[in-house]
Scaffold this active site. Structure first.
Site: not given
Length: 353
Positions: A63, A96, A130-131, A194
Site C-alpha cells: 500500500c 487486510w 484501512t492501512v 486512482y
C-alpha cells in the site's frame, strides 16, 4: 475519539465511484492522535500519550499510503519504540490479513485481520478498514488510521525518541510550502492515479488523465533545478511523492491507464525517483512483488483474469541518476539510517537487484 463521518457512502476499501462515475476517495478517518501530552481528543474521547513499546504500526508493504509510514519510521529511527506489523499484499472485503505470519496471525496482536482491531474499539465499524493503522497493543484497539497525520506526528510528537542524526522531515520554516506542495501532490498525483484507474466513464477518465499529467509536468519542471521538492534536504513532501512514483511503471501506467508516458520516460522525475530509491530508508522498503500482487489480484473489476505482470525490470532503479550535481544534502545535518532492522527486510527476489 474524533472520527469524521459522512452519510452519503462508504466502502471497506476506502473509496467509491459516485453517480457521476468519478472516483472519490473516502477521506473520513479516525482522527485520534498520539501526542507528547496525551491530551484528550476534541470531543472528549481518550488521549493517547507517546509511550515507547505501547503501539504497533500495521502497514502493508503493498500500500502506498502505508509505505509512507514505514519510510518515515525508518528514517527517524523509531523501530525500537513503535513495532511494525505487516499484512500480506492482498485483502478481501473484510480487510487486510496477516497471512504472511506464522499461523496467519500477527505475532504481537494475535489477530488474523486488522479488522479485529477496529471492531474491538468500534463494534461494526462502518467505514474503510484501512492501512496504515496504529493499534494500542495493551487493549488491541485501533487508535488511528489517519495516514497523513501519522507521519507528521512521527516527526513532531515522537521527536524525543528519534535516533541520533535523524533528519528533520518537517522543518518549521518550510512547513507552509511543504503543506502546499503536499496538497497538490495528494489531489493530483497520489489520488490522481486512482482517479484514472477507477473512472466510471470516458469523460471522468479523460478529466482525471489531464489533471494527473498537468501535475506531473509541473513536477518535472520543478525538479529540473532542484534536487528535492522543498528546500535542499529530504522532507515529508518527498516521501509522499515517492511512494506513488515507485509504483508508477509497475502498476499505474498500465493497470490504471496512466499511459501518456512511463516514469522512465520523464528525465527529471525518473532521476529524482531513483535518487530517493537509492537513499537508505526508501528503496529498502520497496517490495515490487507484493506491490504488483496487490493491485493486479485485488482489483478484480479491472483485471478479472488475475494475471500479474512479470515486468518491468526492477534493476533499473539502481542505475546512475546524477542528481548530486544539483547539490543538496539528503539528511541535512543528520545522517543516513543504519541497516534495515532484522525481520523487516524485503524478501529475497522481491527487491531491486
Amino acid at each position: 475519539m474524533s472520527q469524521k463521518t459522512e452519510s452519503t457512502s462508504h466502502s471497506t476499501k476506502g473509496a467509491y465511484v459516485t453517480g457521476g462515475q468519478e472516483f472519490t476517495r473516502d477521506t473520513n478517518y479516525i482522527e485520534d492522535r498520539i501526542t507528547r501530552d496525551g491530551a484528550a481528543s476534541g470531543d472528549g474521547g481518550p488521549g493517547w500519550p507517546v509511550e515507547p513499546g505501547r503501539y504497533r504500526l500495521v502497514a502493508a508493504r503493498a500500500c502506498p499510503w502505508a509505505n509512507r509510514t514505514v519510510i518515515v519510521r525508518r528514517l527517524l529511527g523509531l523501530e525500537d519504540v513503535i513495532s511494525l506489523g505487516q499484512p500480506g499484499p492482498t485483502h478481501d472485503a473484510r480487510s487486510w490479513t496477516f497471512d504472511l505470519d506464522p499461523g496467519g496471525a500477527d505475532p504481537v496482536l494475535g489477530i488474523e485481520r486488522i479488522q479485529e482491531a477496529y471492531f474491538r474499539r468500534f463494534p461494526g465499524y462502518p467505514r474503510g478498514i484501512t492501512v496504515p493503522a496504529i493499534v494500542d497493543v495493551p487493549s488491541g484497539q485501533v487508535v488511528t488510521n489517519d495516514y497523513a497525520q501519522i507521519t507528521l506526528d512521527f516527526s513532531t510528537e515522537w521527536a524525543g525518541y528519534h535516533r541520533p542524526g535523524a533528519p528533520d522531515l518537517y522543518p518549521e520554516h518550510l512547513r507552509e510550502e511543504i503543506d502546499a506542495v503536499n496538497r497538490r501532490v495528494f489531489t493530483e498525483v497520489n489520488n490522481g492515479v486512482y482517479r484514472c484507474g477507477f473512472a466510471g466513464s470516458q469523460a471522468a477518465y479523460d478529466s482525471a488523465f489531464d489533471r494527473l499529467w498537468t501535475a506531473l509536468d509541473w513536477l518535472e519542471e520543478r525538479l529540473t533545478g532542484q534536487r528535492y521538492l522543498v528546500g535542499d534536504t529530504i522532507t515529508e513532501a518527498d516521501v509522499r511523492l515517492f511512494t506513488t512514483l515507485v509504483r508508477f511503471d509497475a502498476v499505474y501506467h498500465g493497470h490504471f491507464k496512466c499511459n501518456r508516458q512511463k516514469l522512465s520516460e520523464m528525465p527529471m522525475l525518473w532521476a529524482y525517483a531513483r535518487d530517493l530509491f537509492q537513499t537508505p530508508g526508501f528503496g529498502d522498503t520497496i517490495d515490487f512483488v507484493q506491490i504488483k500482487q496487490h493491485y493486479y489480484l485485488v482489483h478484480e473489476d479491472i483485471n478479472p483474469a488475475g494475471i500479474v505482470p512479470r515486468g518491468p525490470e526492477p534493476g533499473e532503479w539502481l542505475t546512475a541518476h546524477n542528481r548530486e550535481a544539483l547539490g543538496g544534502r539528503p539528511f541535512g545535518d543528520g545522517t543516513a539510517p543504519g541497516p534495515v532492522r532484522a525481520g523487516e527486510e524485503v524478501a529475497a527476489g522481491h527487491a531491486a537487484a
